[in-house]
Scaffold this active site. Sequence first.
Site, PDB file in Angstrom:
ATOM      1  N   GLY A  54      -5.266   2.845   5.008  1.00 53.43           N
ATOM      2  CA  GLY A  54      -5.714   3.922   4.135  1.00 53.43           C
ATOM      3  C   GLY A  54      -4.782   4.037   2.950  1.00 53.43           C
TER       4      GLY A  54
ATOM      5  N   GLN B  11      -0.326   8.490  -3.864  1.00 58.03           N
ATOM      6  CA  GLN B  11       0.609   7.398  -3.564  1.00 58.03           C
ATOM      7  C   GLN B  11       0.737   6.394  -4.715  1.00 58.03           C
ATOM      8  OE1 GLN B  11      -1.201   6.578   0.553  1.00 58.03           O
ATOM      9  NE2 GLN B  11       0.970   6.151   0.845  1.00 58.03           N
TER      10      GLN B  11
ATOM     11  N   CYS C 286       3.916   4.706   6.689  1.00 58.06           N
ATOM     12  CA  CYS C 286       3.397   5.099   5.374  1.00 58.06           C
ATOM     13  C   CYS C 286       3.962   4.185   4.290  1.00 58.06           C
ATOM     14  CB  CYS C 286       3.805   6.551   5.092  1.00 58.06           C
ATOM     15  SG  CYS C 286       3.079   7.238   3.597  1.00 58.06           S
ATOM     16  N   LEU C 287       3.095   3.758   3.371  1.00 51.35           N
ATOM     17  CA  LEU C 287       3.543   2.875   2.293  1.00 51.35           C
ATOM     18  C   LEU C 287       4.544   3.579   1.380  1.00 51.35           C
ATOM     19  CD1 LEU C 287       0.235   1.086   1.210  1.00 51.35           C
ATOM     20  CD2 LEU C 287       2.125   0.139   2.541  1.00 51.35           C
TER      21      LEU C 287
ATOM     22  N   HIS D 143      -4.244  11.508   8.053  1.00 50.59           N
ATOM     23  CA  HIS D 143      -3.049  11.009   7.352  1.00 50.59           C
ATOM     24  C   HIS D 143      -3.308  10.986   5.837  1.00 50.59           C
ATOM     25  CE1 HIS D 143       0.518   8.109   7.047  1.00 50.59           C
ATOM     26  NE2 HIS D 143      -0.038   8.011   5.862  1.00 50.59           N
ATOM     27  N   GLU D 144      -4.506  10.509   5.459  1.00 51.86           N
ATOM     28  CA  GLU D 144      -4.823  10.410   4.021  1.00 51.86           C
ATOM     29  C   GLU D 144      -5.055  11.769   3.381  1.00 51.86           C
ATOM     30  OE1 GLU D 144      -4.086   6.691   4.847  1.00 51.86           O
ATOM     31  OE2 GLU D 144      -3.992   7.734   2.953  1.00 51.86           O
TER      32      GLU D 144
ATOM     33  N   HIS E  88      -1.962  13.554   2.508  1.00 51.14           N
ATOM     34  CA  HIS E  88      -1.334  13.119   1.249  1.00 51.14           C
ATOM     35  C   HIS E  88      -1.855  13.930   0.066  1.00 51.14           C
ATOM     36  CE1 HIS E  88       1.325   9.789   2.179  1.00 51.14           C
ATOM     37  NE2 HIS E  88       0.379   9.079   2.766  1.00 51.14           N
TER      38      HIS E  88
HETATM   39  O1  LIG Z   1      -1.373   6.750   3.488  1.00 48.81           O
HETATM   40  C1  LIG Z   1      -1.570   5.542   3.796  1.00 48.81           C
HETATM   41  N1  LIG Z   1      -0.575   4.690   3.922  1.00 48.81           N
HETATM   42  O2  LIG Z   1       0.653   5.158   3.716  1.00 48.81           O
HETATM   43  C2  LIG Z   1      -0.785   3.276   4.230  1.00 48.81           C
HETATM   44  C3  LIG Z   1       0.182   2.720   5.239  1.00 48.81           C
HETATM   45  N2  LIG Z   1       0.026   3.378   6.539  1.00 48.81           N
HETATM   46  C4  LIG Z   1      -0.970   3.022   7.362  1.00 48.81           C
HETATM   47  O3  LIG Z   1      -1.812   2.223   7.047  1.00 48.81           O
HETATM   48  C5  LIG Z   1      -0.975   3.701   8.682  1.00 48.81           C
HETATM   49  C6  LIG Z   1      -0.243   3.181   9.734  1.00 48.81           C
HETATM   50  C7  LIG Z   1      -0.250   3.830  10.965  1.00 48.81           C
HETATM   51  C8  LIG Z   1      -0.980   4.988  11.156  1.00 48.81           C
HETATM   52  C9  LIG Z   1      -1.708   5.494  10.107  1.00 48.81           C
HETATM   53 CL1  LIG Z   1      -2.630   6.924  10.327  1.00 48.81          CL
HETATM   54  C10 LIG Z   1      -1.713   4.858   8.861  1.00 48.81           C
HETATM   55 CL2  LIG Z   1      -2.596   5.507   7.517  1.00 48.81          CL
HETATM   56 NI    NI Z   2       0.691   7.277   3.928  1.00 54.45          NI
END
Ligand SMILES: O=CN(O)CCNC(=O)c1cccc(Cl)c1Cl
Ligand code: NI
Length: 182
Positions: free
Chosen positions: A60, A65, A109-110, A152-153, A156
Amino acid sequence: MLTSKDIIREGHPTLRESAKEVSLPASQEDRQILAEMLDYLKNSQDPVIAEKHDLRPGVGLAAPQINVGKRMIAVHFVDGDIQYSYGLFNPKIISHSVQQSFLAEGEGCLSVDRPVPGYVPRYAKVRVKATALDGSELDLRLKGLAAIVFQHEIDHLNGIMFYDHMSSNEPFSIPEGAIAIE
Ligand SMILES: O=CN(O)CCNC(=O)c1cccc(Cl)c1Cl
Ligand code: NI
């Protein structure tokens, strides 16, 4: 194309701001940005492209971001036999379960360049309304991994990072009745 250098990291103020609603129908510019966010996810999950452009994988991505303070998210992942691949404007959780869930492997999270071990308690089920890239209205009832990714998104968009939900002194504590998502 978006690459890792376009992604802002912890400490950048935009990550802690509340993103603004996108006025619909979306402008060509907003549609272009959202399409590029979705492309980033697809590219990051392609071993060849990810390797070539040094992309960290993601399922996501939220506009804040990439330092765009607008309520736009992209998701691209398979959960069981359901493929989720969307660019969404103004996603909104309109109802949720009392029961909680958490990813057994924790979250990443990126925008966070460090591992943060622990469980992130979230709603086990959420109902999300949003407008898709093509302008259609979506009304999604999500559970499991999909429910977690969408939360999670959407977090943000409200300046919330995944570790804000974690108990600081007991990161692996599990809320009563919460279900582990493997
Ligand atoms: O906001 C998006 N990111 O930060 C992208 C990187 N993280 C992931 O892909 C990720 C990894 C684990 C659990 C969740 Cl829920 C997510 Cl979202
Ligand atoms: Ni994230």
